[in-house]
Design a protein around this motif. Sequence first.
Motif, PDB file in Angstrom:
ATOM      1  N   ASN A 176      34.863  28.899  25.095  1.00  0.00           N
ATOM      2  CA  ASN A 176      33.987  28.021  25.757  1.00  0.00           C
ATOM      3  C   ASN A 176      34.483  27.375  26.852  1.00  0.00           C
ATOM      4  OD1 ASN A 176      32.165  28.275  23.348  1.00  0.00           O
ATOM      5  ND2 ASN A 176      32.935  26.607  22.432  1.00  0.00           N
ATOM      6  N   GLN A 177      35.731  27.119  27.180  1.00  0.00           N
ATOM      7  CA  GLN A 177      36.260  26.647  28.036  1.00  0.00           C
ATOM      8  C   GLN A 177      36.249  27.651  29.337  1.00  0.00           C
ATOM      9  OE1 GLN A 177      40.002  25.288  27.098  1.00  0.00           O
ATOM     10  NE2 GLN A 177      39.414  23.478  25.865  1.00  0.00           N
ATOM     11  N   THR A 188      40.402  37.368  30.738  1.00  0.00           N
ATOM     12  CA  THR A 188      40.606  36.403  29.440  1.00  0.00           C
ATOM     13  C   THR A 188      39.601  36.307  28.511  1.00  0.00           C
ATOM     14  OG1 THR A 188      42.172  35.148  31.004  1.00  0.00           O
ATOM     15  CG2 THR A 188      41.621  33.954  28.962  1.00  0.00           C
ATOM     16  N   LEU A 189      38.395  35.915  29.069  1.00  0.00           N
ATOM     17  CA  LEU A 189      37.287  35.931  27.949  1.00  0.00           C
ATOM     18  C   LEU A 189      36.978  37.054  27.414  1.00  0.00           C
ATOM     19  CD1 LEU A 189      35.299  33.686  27.337  1.00  0.00           C
ATOM     20  CD2 LEU A 189      33.769  34.941  29.258  1.00  0.00           C
ATOM     21  N   LYS A 190      37.147  38.230  27.724  1.00  0.00           N
ATOM     22  CA  LYS A 190      36.922  39.535  27.206  1.00  0.00           C
ATOM     23  C   LYS A 190      38.091  39.625  25.978  1.00  0.00           C
ATOM     24  CE  LYS A 190      36.412  44.480  27.888  1.00  0.00           C
ATOM     25  NZ  LYS A 190      36.498  45.564  28.859  1.00  0.00           N
ATOM     26  N   THR A 191      39.490  39.327  26.294  1.00  0.00           N
ATOM     27  CA  THR A 191      40.335  39.306  25.390  1.00  0.00           C
ATOM     28  C   THR A 191      40.216  38.494  24.077  1.00  0.00           C
ATOM     29  OG1 THR A 191      41.990  40.037  27.050  1.00  0.00           O
ATOM     30  CG2 THR A 191      42.938  39.299  24.923  1.00  0.00           C
ATOM     31  N   ASN A 192      39.711  37.225  24.451  1.00  0.00           N
ATOM     32  CA  ASN A 192      39.582  35.995  23.260  1.00  0.00           C
ATOM     33  C   ASN A 192      38.373  36.537  22.563  1.00  0.00           C
ATOM     34  OD1 ASN A 192      41.731  34.416  24.195  1.00  0.00           O
ATOM     35  ND2 ASN A 192      40.366  33.377  25.775  1.00  0.00           N
ATOM     36  N   LYS A 193      37.496  37.142  23.131  1.00  0.00           N
ATOM     37  CA  LYS A 193      36.177  37.712  22.368  1.00  0.00           C
ATOM     38  C   LYS A 193      36.648  38.950  21.123  1.00  0.00           C
ATOM     39  CE  LYS A 193      32.233  36.414  25.561  1.00  0.00           C
ATOM     40  NZ  LYS A 193      31.287  36.754  26.349  1.00  0.00           N
TER      41      LYS A 193
END
Length: 360
Positions: free
Chosen positions: A166-167, A232-237
Amino acid sequence: VEVWFSLVDKESRVKDYQKYLEENILKMNHKVFGQVVVLGSSSFIPFMQLNPAERRTVVEDILGIDMISKMFTVLKARLSTHDHDIKELKRDLKTEEKVLATLKDNLKKWKDSFEEEQTDLQEEIDGYIRTQSEILQKASDCMKQIEDYDLSKLTDEMDDIQEIINQNNSKLSELNTRADITKNSIKKIQDLEGSCPVCESDIDKKKIMEMVNHRTSEWEEYSEQVIIVNDTLKTNKILLTNLRNNIQEINAKQSELEKYKNQMELVSSKKTQAEKYLKDRLCKRDEAIAEFGKKKQASEDNITDMAENITKMLELLEYYQYLYELFKDSGVKSKIISLFVPIINKNISHIKGTNKNKIR
């Protein structure tokens, strides 16, 4: 005083006195008395004219051996009755032996049938035990897989990653906005020519280039940050997806474990019922065997008693047969008569001859 006499009673008393006189005092009947005691010449002719059976009766009465004939008659009847009783007892013995054989055969068939039923029940129980073992193994493996994951920890990690995502999404949106603003400002600066629209002073091209380069540097920096945030977003997803898959797998394993629990309860219930039924059947088997044993023992006792009675009756029959041979006409009585009849005939003939001489 008047005394009344019954003619019937009087006649019966006379007959009784006559019978008592013949049997206990004279030891001979009227016919024998007439043949032996009364020695008139006319009395010898009827005796000589008697048939053999009547002459035998007279001689038996004279010699007192008529009891042998009576004993022979009684013995003959008893021998016939005894022989009939032995045949009946032998027939009953054969019937009882058939009953015993049938009882043993039924007992064997019943035992064979029960052993087959017991084998089937035991195999059914063993099958339940094997099923329980298999279910326990599967449940154990499932528990190990569940224990490899900490569901609460995974849930916390998923929440943390979701918060990071979300961040990152917010940061990405902000960076994209800034990059767009910077890009638009660069375009506006590049479009400036001549004088400034605000202050109407001449614009320095060198200064314009500096501003463009500065804004372009800012835009490039924003673009790089966007790329970093996207990665980073892709990895976290990906991490979030993996966590969700792990949680779903744990929930599936828990459902599977609950299914194994239900299966174990069902198999345990069936196993308990089969064991109870087998126990009841074993109790009934023991009761039936005990009842068969009582009937078998009773039948064997009857057979033993019958065999002993037959042995005793055969011994008695042999004794009766010996007496029968002894008392029949060709036995003792015949020998006695054969000894005395010639003497009696000789004396009678002598007396007869003497009387004839006297008459002459």
